[in-house]
Design an enzyme around this catalytic site. Structure first.
Site, short mmCIF file in Angstrom:
data_model
loop_
_atom_site.label_atom_id
_atom_site.label_comp_id
_atom_site.label_asym_id
_atom_site.label_seq_id
_atom_site.Cartn_x
_atom_site.Cartn_y
_atom_site.Cartn_z
N ILE A 31 0.53 -1.30 0.07
CA ILE A 31 0.15 -0.42 -0.03
C ILE A 31 1.04 1.35 0.49
CG2 ILE A 31 -0.32 0.61 2.68
CD1 ILE A 31 -3.58 0.53 1.94
N ASN A 87 11.88 -8.81 6.89
CA ASN A 87 11.89 -8.03 7.94
C ASN A 87 11.56 -8.77 9.36
OD1 ASN A 87 12.61 -5.77 6.81
ND2 ASN A 87 10.75 -5.30 6.89
N GLU A 95 6.82 -4.51 11.25
CA GLU A 95 5.60 -3.74 11.63
C GLU A 95 4.09 -4.64 11.57
OE1 GLU A 95 5.33 0.10 8.90
OE2 GLU A 95 6.59 0.51 10.39
N HIS A 100 5.94 -11.79 5.68
CA HIS A 100 5.74 -11.32 4.66
C HIS A 100 7.52 -10.97 4.06
CE1 HIS A 100 5.39 -8.31 7.03
NE2 HIS A 100 5.82 -7.44 6.50
#
Ligand code: AMP
Ligand code: ZN
Length: 116
Positions: A31, A87, A95, A100
């Site tokens: 996004i 990450n 986050e 992912h």
């Protein structure tokens, strides 16, 4: 998982631009893209972090990388180059706590990590 944004995307409860789907993996546009190509590849199963994967999930992890290669090819960045990124936890900058794999490309991405 009920309060996970990526589970909601997988279920179609939150809109996204999906670019790939199979029985175990979904990929959709980030996004807030950091480059012309920025796609997230997620397992349908809610796995919070990379640390939560088991050796028996080596196939899933491998197939996520194969989907990443396919997305790079389809976006014409396979030859120019791209970056795959997972990450993990706080220092990794994670986050969203649903595993992912970022596929990022379409411009020169610079050094791997900013120097401290
Ligand atoms: P990470 O820091 O590795 O956890 O990355 C999370 C990524 O999810 C960021 O690049 C966000 O821009 C992206 N993101 C957050 N919410 C959404 C959403 N609703 N649809 C698509 N991407 C999202
Ligand atoms: Zn989830």
């Amino acid at each position: 998982m009920s309060d996970c944004i990526f589970c909601k995307i997988i279920e179609g409860e939150i809109p996204s631009e999906k670019v790939y789907e199979d029985e175990e993996i979904v990929a959709f546009e980030d996004i807030d893209p950091r480059a012309p190509v920025h796609v997230l590849i997620v397992p349908r199963e809610h796995i919070p972090t990379l640390n939560d994967t088991e050796p028996a999930q080596d196939g899933l992890l491998g197939r996520m990388v194969l989907v990443a290669m396919r997305i790079a090819r389809e976006n014409d960045v396979a030859d120019s180059g791209y970056r795959l990124l997972i990450n993990c936890n706080k220092d990794g900058g994670q986050e969203v706590f649903h595993l992912h794999l970022h596929v990022i490309g379409g411009r020169y991405l610079g050094p791997m990590v900013q120097r401290a």
